[in-house]
Motif scaffolding. Structure first.
Motif, PDB file in Angstrom:
ATOM      1  N   SER A   1      12.948  -5.815  -7.305  1.00 30.15           N
ATOM      2  CA  SER A   1      11.832  -5.228  -8.054  1.00 30.15           C
ATOM      3  C   SER A   1      11.002  -4.314  -7.161  1.00 30.15           C
ATOM      4  O   SER A   1      11.045  -4.400  -5.928  1.00 30.15           O
ATOM      5  CB  SER A   1      10.928  -6.325  -8.641  1.00 30.15           C
ATOM      6  N   VAL A   2      10.244  -3.460  -7.828  1.00 26.89           N
ATOM      7  CA  VAL A   2       9.178  -2.684  -7.187  1.00 26.89           C
ATOM      8  C   VAL A   2       7.862  -3.331  -7.606  1.00 26.89           C
ATOM      9  O   VAL A   2       7.707  -3.740  -8.754  1.00 26.89           O
ATOM     10  CB  VAL A   2       9.216  -1.209  -7.624  1.00 26.89           C
ATOM     11  N   TRP A   3       6.904  -3.473  -6.675  1.00 29.68           N
ATOM     12  CA  TRP A   3       5.619  -4.060  -7.027  1.00 29.68           C
ATOM     13  C   TRP A   3       4.485  -3.079  -6.728  1.00 29.68           C
ATOM     14  O   TRP A   3       4.582  -2.241  -5.833  1.00 29.68           O
ATOM     15  CB  TRP A   3       5.382  -5.388  -6.300  1.00 29.68           C
ATOM     16  N   VAL A   4       3.442  -3.187  -7.533  1.00 31.15           N
ATOM     17  CA  VAL A   4       2.225  -2.397  -7.335  1.00 31.15           C
ATOM     18  C   VAL A   4       1.032  -3.339  -7.470  1.00 31.15           C
ATOM     19  O   VAL A   4       1.120  -4.382  -8.116  1.00 31.15           O
ATOM     20  CB  VAL A   4       2.114  -1.247  -8.361  1.00 31.15           C
TER      21      VAL A   4
ATOM     22  N   LEU B   1       8.384   6.875  -3.989  1.00 26.64           N
ATOM     23  CA  LEU B   1       7.314   7.222  -4.912  1.00 26.64           C
ATOM     24  C   LEU B   1       7.422   8.713  -5.232  1.00 26.64           C
ATOM     25  O   LEU B   1       7.444   9.545  -4.329  1.00 26.64           O
ATOM     26  CB  LEU B   1       5.953   6.893  -4.302  1.00 26.64           C
ATOM     27  N   VAL B   2       7.495   9.026  -6.529  1.00 26.23           N
ATOM     28  CA  VAL B   2       7.650  10.414  -6.960  1.00 26.23           C
ATOM     29  C   VAL B   2       6.303  11.049  -7.279  1.00 26.23           C
ATOM     30  O   VAL B   2       6.012  12.172  -6.864  1.00 26.23           O
ATOM     31  CB  VAL B   2       8.568  10.489  -8.203  1.00 26.23           C
ATOM     32  N   ARG B   3       5.463  10.312  -8.039  1.00 24.18           N
ATOM     33  CA  ARG B   3       4.187  10.895  -8.454  1.00 24.18           C
ATOM     34  C   ARG B   3       3.162   9.791  -8.680  1.00 24.18           C
ATOM     35  O   ARG B   3       3.423   8.842  -9.406  1.00 24.18           O
ATOM     36  CB  ARG B   3       4.366  11.718  -9.739  1.00 24.18           C
ATOM     37  N   GLN B   4       2.008   9.909  -8.021  1.00 26.50           N
ATOM     38  CA  GLN B   4       0.924   8.956  -8.238  1.00 26.50           C
ATOM     39  C   GLN B   4       0.182   9.323  -9.514  1.00 26.50           C
ATOM     40  O   GLN B   4      -0.171  10.484  -9.735  1.00 26.50           O
ATOM     41  CB  GLN B   4      -0.041   8.954  -7.045  1.00 26.50           C
ATOM     42  N   LEU B   5      -0.065   8.331 -10.369  1.00 28.84           N
ATOM     43  CA  LEU B   5      -0.735   8.551 -11.649  1.00 28.84           C
ATOM     44  C   LEU B   5      -2.165   8.038 -11.658  1.00 28.84           C
ATOM     45  O   LEU B   5      -2.945   8.408 -12.536  1.00 28.84           O
ATOM     46  CB  LEU B   5       0.053   7.864 -12.772  1.00 28.84           C
ATOM     47  N   SER B   6      -2.508   7.197 -10.713  1.00 30.81           N
ATOM     48  CA  SER B   6      -3.821   6.542 -10.699  1.00 30.81           C
ATOM     49  C   SER B   6      -4.776   7.199  -9.724  1.00 30.81           C
ATOM     50  O   SER B   6      -4.376   7.913  -8.794  1.00 30.81           O
ATOM     51  CB  SER B   6      -3.657   5.070 -10.309  1.00 30.81           C
TER      52      SER B   6
ATOM     53  N   ALA C   1       2.127   4.564 -10.687  1.00 30.22           N
ATOM     54  CA  ALA C   1       2.923   5.680 -10.172  1.00 30.22           C
ATOM     55  C   ALA C   1       4.299   5.709 -10.801  1.00 30.22           C
ATOM     56  O   ALA C   1       4.737   4.733 -11.428  1.00 30.22           O
ATOM     57  CB  ALA C   1       3.043   5.583  -8.648  1.00 30.22           C
ATOM     58  N   GLU C   2       4.970   6.847 -10.636  1.00 31.18           N
ATOM     59  CA  GLU C   2       6.368   6.988 -11.016  1.00 31.18           C
ATOM     60  C   GLU C   2       7.211   6.894  -9.759  1.00 31.18           C
ATOM     61  O   GLU C   2       6.868   7.472  -8.717  1.00 31.18           O
ATOM     62  CB  GLU C   2       6.598   8.327 -11.714  1.00 31.18           C
ATOM     63  N   PHE C   3       8.324   6.169  -9.875  1.00 33.96           N
ATOM     64  CA  PHE C   3       9.196   5.925  -8.730  1.00 33.96           C
ATOM     65  C   PHE C   3      10.628   6.301  -9.076  1.00 33.96           C
ATOM     66  O   PHE C   3      10.993   6.398 -10.255  1.00 33.96           O
ATOM     67  CB  PHE C   3       9.170   4.442  -8.337  1.00 33.96           C
TER      68      PHE C   3
ATOM     69  N   ILE D   1      17.503   6.262 -10.717  1.00 33.84           N
ATOM     70  CA  ILE D   1      16.803   6.174 -11.992  1.00 33.84           C
ATOM     71  C   ILE D   1      15.323   6.380 -11.732  1.00 33.84           C
ATOM     72  O   ILE D   1      14.823   6.111 -10.636  1.00 33.84           O
ATOM     73  CB  ILE D   1      17.041   4.827 -12.698  1.00 33.84           C
ATOM     74  N   TYR D   2      14.632   6.872 -12.724  1.00 34.79           N
ATOM     75  CA  TYR D   2      13.205   7.150 -12.622  1.00 34.79           C
ATOM     76  C   TYR D   2      12.461   6.227 -13.577  1.00 34.79           C
ATOM     77  O   TYR D   2      12.891   6.010 -14.705  1.00 34.79           O
ATOM     78  CB  TYR D   2      12.928   8.616 -12.960  1.00 34.79           C
ATOM     79  N   PHE D   3      11.350   5.687 -13.124  1.00 35.45           N
ATOM     80  CA  PHE D   3      10.599   4.746 -13.945  1.00 35.45           C
ATOM     81  C   PHE D   3       9.144   4.734 -13.502  1.00 35.45           C
ATOM     82  O   PHE D   3       8.779   5.222 -12.425  1.00 35.45           O
ATOM     83  CB  PHE D   3      11.197   3.336 -13.843  1.00 35.45           C
ATOM     84  N   LYS D   4       8.320   4.149 -14.367  1.00 38.45           N
ATOM     85  CA  LYS D   4       6.893   4.035 -14.109  1.00 38.45           C
ATOM     86  C   LYS D   4       6.550   2.569 -13.850  1.00 38.45           C
ATOM     87  O   LYS D   4       7.050   1.683 -14.532  1.00 38.45           O
ATOM     88  CB  LYS D   4       6.105   4.556 -15.314  1.00 38.45           C
ATOM     89  N   CYS D   5       5.702   2.311 -12.858  1.00 42.01           N
ATOM     90  CA  CYS D   5       5.239   0.956 -12.567  1.00 42.01           C
ATOM     91  C   CYS D   5       3.727   1.014 -12.407  1.00 42.01           C
ATOM     92  O   CYS D   5       3.211   1.858 -11.658  1.00 42.01           O
ATOM     93  CB  CYS D   5       5.902   0.400 -11.309  1.00 42.01           C
ATOM     94  N   GLU D   6       3.006   0.136 -13.119  1.00 44.00           N
ATOM     95  CA  GLU D   6       1.559   0.235 -13.188  1.00 44.00           C
ATOM     96  C   GLU D   6       0.895  -1.122 -12.974  1.00 44.00           C
ATOM     97  O   GLU D   6       1.304  -2.118 -13.570  1.00 44.00           O
ATOM     98  CB  GLU D   6       1.135   0.790 -14.548  1.00 44.00           C
ATOM     99  N   ALA D   7      -0.126  -1.143 -12.124  1.00 44.78           N
ATOM    100  CA  ALA D   7      -0.958  -2.329 -11.935  1.00 44.78           C
ATOM    101  C   ALA D   7      -2.207  -2.152 -12.787  1.00 44.78           C
ATOM    102  O   ALA D   7      -2.997  -1.235 -12.561  1.00 44.78           O
ATOM    103  CB  ALA D   7      -1.346  -2.501 -10.461  1.00 44.78           C
ATOM    104  N   THR D   8      -2.358  -3.015 -13.769  1.00 43.17           N
ATOM    105  CA  THR D   8      -3.491  -2.888 -14.696  1.00 43.17           C
ATOM    106  C   THR D   8      -4.746  -3.563 -14.155  1.00 43.17           C
ATOM    107  O   THR D   8      -5.814  -3.409 -14.725  1.00 43.17           O
ATOM    108  CB  THR D   8      -3.135  -3.485 -16.057  1.00 43.17           C
TER     109      THR D   8
END
Length: 237
Positions: free
Chosen positions: A151-154, A130-135, A160-162, A106-113
């Motif tokens: 879980s995945v943590w950032v 990690l598929v694509r870094q967004l930051s 990024a998208e994972f 599955i593909y999903f986005k995880c973001e540290a604000t």
């Protein structure tokens, strides 16, 4: 005259008591957004919005409702347990039936604000990539991103998208061992984010202040912590 009036009255009563089936109109088709296994998600005035959904079996656009394009990964996407849309995308999304889906990634986005750690719940038994870094902030495994069993943590601004899940040729998850340096600055407690699956050990003390397990340093599944001036290198696995 009276018999004619009675005939009209009887005819009216007969019409009023006609079977319901003879009076029914064409049934109204339910809104697509209410159909089972379909979720309608809309970006109001271009703002990002999330819609709760069971995304474990996969998601696809079944009907675009907006003039603004709905492009996966750009104006819509999936996180564990929700669909997100932005930039005016409005669409109906189809949710796959889990009973008919072969297990896969599955593909999903995880973001540290902020600087703190953000956890995104997902099963990581099949590994994480990690598929694509967004930051603009770097996403570095075992430093600003990682994963534990559930879980995945950032952290530190990594976005990024994972991909996570079971693939036919997937290797076993990389659970270590890894080295990490963790330092208590001016005696303050500090946590060093790193995925710890089974344990951690001190390999080299760098400080004059003693590093004593469970007193001035320790670990849990979310990382290693140090305090009271302890500075050291650790091995985690």
């Amino acid at each position: 005259m009276r018999s004619a009036a009675n005939g009209v009255l009887l005819a009216g009563l007969a019409a009023a008591t006609a079977p319901v089936s003879a009076q029914e109109a064409t049934p109204v088709e339910p809104a697509r957004g209410n159909i089972q296994n379909t979720v309608r998600c809309e970006s109001p005035k271009g703002r990002e919005r999330t819609c709760q959904a069971d995304t474990r079996g996969g998601v696809r656009v079944t009907r675009q409702l907006s003039r603004s394009p709905c492009v996966e990964g750009q104006t819509w996407g999936v996180r564990p347990g929700e669909i997100w849309v932005k930039a005016g995308c409005r669409a109906d999304f189809g949710l796959a039936d889990l009973g008919a889906v072969i297990a896969g990634p599955i593909y999903f986005k995880c973001e540290a604000t902020g600087l703190g750690r953000q956890h995104c719940p997902v099963s990581t038994r099949g590994g994480v990539r990690l598929v694509r870094q967004l930051s603009k902030s770097d996403c570095i495994q075992h430093s600003t991103w990682g994963f534990d069993r559930n879980s995945v943590w950032v952290s530190q601004g990594c976005r990024a998208e994972f991909t996570a899940g079971v693939e036919e040729d997937a290797a076993e998850p990389d659970v270590g061992p890894h080295s990490v340096r963790c330092e208590s600055d001016r005696g303050r407690e500090r946590r060093c984010d790193v995925g710890v699956w089974n344990g951690a050990e001190l390999t080299k003390q760098l400080s004059k202040s003693p590093c004593i397990q469970d007193h001035t340093w320790g670990w849990d599944q979310r990382g290693v912590w140090v305090s009271r001036g302890c500075r050291a290198e650790f091995r985690v696995w």
